[in-house]
Design a protein around this motif. Structure first.
Motif, mmCIF file in Angstrom:
data_model
loop_
_atom_site.group_PDB
_atom_site.id
_atom_site.type_symbol
_atom_site.label_atom_id
_atom_site.label_comp_id
_atom_site.label_asym_id
_atom_site.label_seq_id
_atom_site.Cartn_x
_atom_site.Cartn_y
_atom_site.Cartn_z
ATOM 1 N N SER A 101 3.100 8.860 11.063
ATOM 2 C CA SER A 101 2.858 8.730 9.627
ATOM 3 C C SER A 101 3.221 10.045 8.951
ATOM 4 O O SER A 101 3.370 11.081 9.599
ATOM 5 N N GLU B 245 3.757 7.177 4.456
ATOM 6 C CA GLU B 245 4.948 6.705 5.153
ATOM 7 C C GLU B 245 4.560 6.380 6.588
ATOM 8 O O GLU B 245 3.701 7.040 7.162
ATOM 9 N N VAL B 246 5.210 5.365 7.142
ATOM 10 C CA VAL B 246 4.977 5.042 8.550
ATOM 11 C C VAL B 246 6.289 4.655 9.219
ATOM 12 O O VAL B 246 7.205 4.150 8.578
ATOM 13 N N HIS C 133 14.040 -1.712 7.314
ATOM 14 C CA HIS C 133 13.473 -0.578 6.578
ATOM 15 C C HIS C 133 14.085 0.668 7.195
ATOM 16 O O HIS C 133 13.700 1.076 8.288
ATOM 17 N N LYS D 95 14.928 4.517 7.999
ATOM 18 C CA LYS D 95 14.090 5.712 8.062
ATOM 19 C C LYS D 95 14.970 6.945 7.999
ATOM 20 O O LYS D 95 15.936 7.064 8.765
ATOM 21 N N LEU E 73 11.121 9.478 5.209
ATOM 22 C CA LEU E 73 10.840 8.461 4.198
ATOM 23 C C LEU E 73 11.632 7.199 4.491
ATOM 24 O O LEU E 73 12.623 7.210 5.212
ATOM 25 N N THR E 74 11.127 6.108 3.920
ATOM 26 C CA THR E 74 11.632 4.776 4.207
ATOM 27 C C THR E 74 12.331 4.207 2.984
ATOM 28 O O THR E 74 11.912 4.454 1.854
ATOM 29 N N GLN E 75 13.398 3.458 3.230
ATOM 30 C CA GLN E 75 14.050 2.705 2.161
ATOM 31 C C GLN E 75 14.042 1.225 2.554
ATOM 32 O O GLN E 75 14.366 0.874 3.682
ATOM 33 N N PHE E 76 13.745 0.392 1.592
ATOM 34 C CA PHE E 76 13.512 -1.039 1.799
ATOM 35 C C PHE E 76 14.827 -1.837 1.773
ATOM 36 O O PHE E 76 14.824 -3.058 1.622
ATOM 37 N N THR E 77 15.936 -1.161 1.940
ATOM 38 C CA THR E 77 17.255 -1.714 1.644
ATOM 39 C C THR E 77 17.601 -2.968 2.440
ATOM 40 O O THR E 77 18.087 -3.951 1.885
ATOM 41 N N ALA F 247 18.076 8.986 -1.336
ATOM 42 C CA ALA F 247 17.405 9.497 -0.140
ATOM 43 C C ALA F 247 17.984 10.813 0.367
ATOM 44 O O ALA F 247 17.305 11.535 1.093
ATOM 45 N N LEU G 43 14.248 1.492 -4.048
ATOM 46 C CA LEU G 43 14.189 0.943 -2.691
ATOM 47 C C LEU G 43 13.188 1.716 -1.830
ATOM 48 O O LEU G 43 12.601 1.153 -0.900
ATOM 49 N N HIS G 44 13.005 2.984 -2.128
ATOM 50 C CA HIS G 44 11.952 3.754 -1.453
ATOM 51 C C HIS G 44 10.580 3.371 -2.016
ATOM 52 O O HIS G 44 9.625 3.147 -1.267
ATOM 53 N N PHE H 202 8.762 0.274 -0.557
ATOM 54 C CA PHE H 202 8.080 0.359 0.738
ATOM 55 C C PHE H 202 6.672 0.920 0.584
ATOM 56 O O PHE H 202 5.788 0.639 1.393
ATOM 57 N N THR I 215 2.836 0.690 2.662
ATOM 58 C CA THR I 215 2.120 1.817 3.259
ATOM 59 C C THR I 215 0.824 2.114 2.503
ATOM 60 O O THR I 215 -0.189 2.455 3.110
#
Lengths: 295, 295
Positions: free
Chosen positions: A107, A116-117, A145, A147, A160-164, A242, B206-207, B210, B214
């Motif tokens: 995390s 973030e995870v 997702h 990373k 960090l994560t992007q939901f793309t 990002a 997009l970030h 997510f 979380t």
């Protein structure tokens, strides 16, 4: 030792020698979604039984098997974290009396403090440490997702994560855009590049999305090209958001078609990429195994 | 005359006097998706038969009835366009020998040349012209695809679309975010404001998406609040992208819950809003009717 990457939809395992070399491998469509509660030991036995019978006694498992929906929940370990920290936080699970452990996920907090995870990607990142130069590196793991992890001297500092990927999936199948998008068409790099270029224009992603419909209405975007255009549009927005200031190289870890797409999206911003070959998870599991305390 | 707003999922009609006053109204869940090919005259007769029998001879119909999937396709009229231009581009359709016309939609190009279309909103915009001050005004029509139109002296100069409403619908129902989002919960303005504030932070939409997952995992966002947070997040991104530099007031046209949400999102950027009451479409249809050539 045996390393397992047990994800949502797939299962991969490697039998490794004492130098981390891969002696044998198994892959099966037995992701955790196919396993009933309490059924993990039996499924594991069914998939790697011969290795176990041959005397392998240490099994390390990364991925969603360590989630609430998996074998047992291995709590997230906060960043910064390195292989030794992950090894110290392994969650032992009962499996035929052997030394069997779940690797915890990581995390973090993004710069604004939002949590973030990741779960599974941390092990792939550890697997490519040998390839990273001294100092700070950016590692990108594509997926539903994706990373983006900052790594320095063997430690994951933050990510960090992007939901793309998931956004692409629902937009291309459950919206009005799906009506003019042929999901079976092959990759069209020119359309992908058009989408990347569009992402650099003003108006915002939510405006750019509607352009798929209107460009089709006006004969400027074919159904065969729409999927690649949408992919380029989303990846263009992702990389622009990002990529940290001043970063000129990204290490891509993973496999499949997304690797080339991210490489191209990053190249369009003048960023070089290094693609790390498959089985980074195996290397990461082996690295964690090296930090296991001897019994 | 009779004005009809015949959309994808709903049908609304008004009987108007010679000053544009509404004498009677009909609303029915008979959007064009419920009408078979060739069935439009019969459905119209079934819904407004008494007005027709009473001698009404002019029927103006705006909305998706003029689309390819509707009664007949009324080609988009390019911007800039005013009521007289729309009246000059009306598409006559055969209906009991009466003067029955479909109002065309409008098309435009955004500043980068990507096409834009609207169908139905142009009539609502015409309906609020009397309320606009001299000079240039910005009119926002919320919806699955919200429309931001620049209007000056009775002319729609240009407009652009944001995919926000449809994005909300699929993200809240077809992604992993749906698992921790209670779509039946009432509006939570504090969560909405949190989403608006998040949209102003770096990282990209997009970030930010997510973060719904979380923040739930870490106990920072309840399922009851998640829908309002997502709504605020998306509207925050939309208004930040769509609002032209220096614009201090937006005219909101429409009805329903989205009006208050957009007003709040705009207020968070220091932008004042004027909400235009319902039945703007009726007023717009009457205005177009005034430009009809006498027989």
């Amino acid at each position: 030792m045996i390393g397992v990457d047990w994800g949502t939809s797939s299962f991969r395992a490697w039998r490794m020698d004492n130098q981390g070399g891969i002696k044998d491998r198994v892959a099966a469509p037995r992701g955790i979604l196919t396993v009933e509660a309490g059924g993990f030991p039996a499924v594991l036995r069914s998939l790697i039984g011969p290795w176990l019978d041959d005397g392998e006694n240490i099994i390390l498992i990364c991925g969603m098997a360590g989630s609430r929906q998996g074998w047992q929940e291995a709590p997230y370990l906060p960043c910064p974290a390195d292989a030794a920290a992950l090894a110290g936080a392994l969650l032992p699970v009962e499996f035929e009396g052997r030394r069997c452990f779940l690797v915890p996920g990581l995390s973090a907090r993004d710069p604004q403090g939002v949590p973030e995870v990741m779960r599974g990607e941390e092990t792939k990142i550890l697997g490519l440490l040998d390839r990273l130069p001294p100092g700070r590196s950016l590692v990108l793991s594509p997926g539903s997702h994706s990373k983006w992890a900052l790594v320095q001297d063997g430690t994951v500092l933050s990510f960090l994560t992007q939901f793309t990927g998931e956004a692409y999936a629902v937009l291309s199948t459950h919206t009005i855009l799906a009506r003019t998008l042929d999901a079976t068409a092959p990759q069209d790099w020119a359309a992908f590049d058009d989408g990347l270029a569009r992402a650099r224009q003003p108006g915002g992603l939510l405006h750019h999305l509607f352009g798929l419909r209107t460009r089709n209405l006006f004969g400027e975007l074919t159904e065969a090209a729409a999927g690649s255009y949408l992919s380029g549009l989303l990846l263009g927005h992702e990389v622009a958001s990002a990529l940290p200031e001043g970063m000129t190289r990204v290490f891509l870890v993973g496999d499949g078609a997304m690797m080339a797409r991210y490489a191209r999206a990053l190249a369009s911003l003048g960023v070089a990429t290094t693609e790390v070959p498959e089985e980074a998870a195996a290397a990461g599991l082996w690295r964690i195994g090296q930090s296991l305390p001897a019994l």
